[in-house]
Write a protein that holds these residues in place. Structure first.
Motif, mmCIF file in Angstrom:
data_model
loop_
_atom_site.group_PDB
_atom_site.id
_atom_site.type_symbol
_atom_site.label_atom_id
_atom_site.label_comp_id
_atom_site.label_asym_id
_atom_site.label_seq_id
_atom_site.Cartn_x
_atom_site.Cartn_y
_atom_site.Cartn_z
ATOM 1 N N ARG A 107 22.711 8.566 26.984
ATOM 2 C CA ARG A 107 21.650 9.420 26.441
ATOM 3 C C ARG A 107 22.270 10.722 25.983
ATOM 4 O O ARG A 107 22.991 11.384 26.733
ATOM 5 C CB ARG A 107 20.592 9.685 27.506
ATOM 6 C CG ARG A 107 19.408 10.425 26.950
ATOM 7 C CD ARG A 107 18.242 10.387 27.885
ATOM 8 N NE ARG A 107 17.122 11.100 27.277
ATOM 9 C CZ ARG A 107 16.025 11.392 27.911
ATOM 10 N NH1 ARG A 107 15.872 11.020 29.161
ATOM 11 N NH2 ARG A 107 15.073 12.041 27.306
ATOM 12 N N SER A 126 18.743 16.174 22.677
ATOM 13 C CA SER A 126 18.666 16.987 21.463
ATOM 14 C C SER A 126 19.045 18.427 21.804
ATOM 15 O O SER A 126 18.782 18.914 22.899
ATOM 16 C CB SER A 126 17.266 16.933 20.859
ATOM 17 O OG SER A 126 16.313 17.379 21.783
ATOM 18 N N VAL A 181 19.351 10.892 21.287
ATOM 19 C CA VAL A 181 19.422 9.439 21.097
ATOM 20 C C VAL A 181 19.641 8.763 22.453
ATOM 21 O O VAL A 181 20.285 9.327 23.336
ATOM 22 C CB VAL A 181 20.550 9.060 20.095
ATOM 23 C CG1 VAL A 181 21.912 9.431 20.624
ATOM 24 C CG2 VAL A 181 20.501 7.588 19.737
ATOM 25 N N GLN A 182 19.086 7.571 22.585
ATOM 26 C CA GLN A 182 19.269 6.767 23.793
ATOM 27 C C GLN A 182 19.821 5.412 23.372
ATOM 28 O O GLN A 182 19.341 4.804 22.418
ATOM 29 C CB GLN A 182 17.929 6.604 24.522
ATOM 30 C CG GLN A 182 17.992 5.810 25.810
ATOM 31 C CD GLN A 182 17.798 4.314 25.608
ATOM 32 O OE1 GLN A 182 17.055 3.878 24.756
ATOM 33 N NE2 GLN A 182 18.522 3.526 26.377
ATOM 34 N N GLU A 202 17.196 0.304 12.856
ATOM 35 C CA GLU A 202 17.013 0.987 14.138
ATOM 36 C C GLU A 202 18.355 1.377 14.756
ATOM 37 O O GLU A 202 18.543 2.507 15.208
ATOM 38 C CB GLU A 202 16.243 0.079 15.092
ATOM 39 C CG GLU A 202 15.911 0.719 16.415
ATOM 40 C CD GLU A 202 15.146 -0.215 17.332
ATOM 41 O OE1 GLU A 202 15.321 -0.081 18.555
ATOM 42 O OE2 GLU A 202 14.385 -1.067 16.839
ATOM 43 N N SER A 251 20.155 4.110 12.745
ATOM 44 C CA SER A 251 19.569 5.411 13.049
ATOM 45 C C SER A 251 20.183 6.007 14.315
ATOM 46 O O SER A 251 20.456 7.206 14.388
ATOM 47 C CB SER A 251 18.049 5.270 13.204
ATOM 48 O OG SER A 251 17.485 6.483 13.595
ATOM 49 N N LYS A 252 20.431 5.158 15.297
ATOM 50 C CA LYS A 252 21.067 5.633 16.533
ATOM 51 C C LYS A 252 22.521 6.043 16.272
ATOM 52 O O LYS A 252 22.970 7.080 16.750
ATOM 53 C CB LYS A 252 21.014 4.549 17.614
ATOM 54 C CG LYS A 252 19.614 4.300 18.128
ATOM 55 C CD LYS A 252 19.607 3.271 19.236
ATOM 56 C CE LYS A 252 18.188 3.055 19.742
ATOM 57 N NZ LYS A 252 18.154 2.296 20.991
ATOM 58 N N LYS A 268 23.110 9.464 14.909
ATOM 59 C CA LYS A 268 22.856 10.579 15.821
ATOM 60 C C LYS A 268 23.943 10.772 16.884
ATOM 61 O O LYS A 268 24.050 11.830 17.473
ATOM 62 C CB LYS A 268 21.511 10.373 16.520
ATOM 63 C CG LYS A 268 20.347 10.384 15.564
ATOM 64 C CD LYS A 268 19.066 9.996 16.270
ATOM 65 C CE LYS A 268 17.933 9.851 15.257
ATOM 66 N NZ LYS A 268 16.728 9.287 15.869
ATOM 67 N N ILE A 269 24.744 9.751 17.135
ATOM 68 C CA ILE A 269 25.762 9.835 18.183
ATOM 69 C C ILE A 269 26.969 10.610 17.673
ATOM 70 O O ILE A 269 27.468 10.360 16.574
ATOM 71 C CB ILE A 269 26.199 8.435 18.651
ATOM 72 C CG1 ILE A 269 25.011 7.696 19.271
ATOM 73 C CG2 ILE A 269 27.340 8.519 19.661
ATOM 74 C CD1 ILE A 269 25.303 6.247 19.591
#
Length: 103
Positions: A11, A14, A21-22, A53, A56-57, A60-61
């Motif tokens: 996890r 933000s 993100v998870q 999906e 998108s993760k 963010k990582i």
């Protein structure tokens, strides 16, 4: 053998306007490869929405400098041919095969 630096659920909270993100399971190796594992269980085959999906993760990582992602999909319901043909996932694993279970 691969030297693992971290593994487990992940996890990223933000902060400073960056989204959190998870990830179901993340494995980070010494060679800076980050395996991002998504587990999906559905009554229907998974379609290309699962690619969006997971992408998108990944967006963010925070990736280590010089590192790379390998998305991995674990499922129990099958995937559409479009998912398989996309080449997005480094590996697509049917959970029942992994556990050697007949369903």
């Amino acid at each position: 053998p691969i030297e693992v630096l971290f593994y487990g659920p992940y996890r990223q909270f933000s902060s400073r306007g960056e989204p959190g993100v998870q990830v179901d399971f993340l494995l980070h190796t010494k060679d800076k490869t980050v395996f991002v594992c998504e587990f999906k269980f559905s009554k229907n085959k998974l379609g290309t929405e699962v690619i969006s999906e997971v992408q998108s993760k990944l967006d963010k990582i925070k990736l280590p400098v010089g590192g790379g992602f390998v998305p991995v999909l674990f499922h129990a319901s099958g995937v559409t041919p479009e998912v398989t043909k996309s080449g997005f996932f480094g590996k697509i694993i049917e959970v029942t095969e992994l556990l050697n279970i007949d369903c």
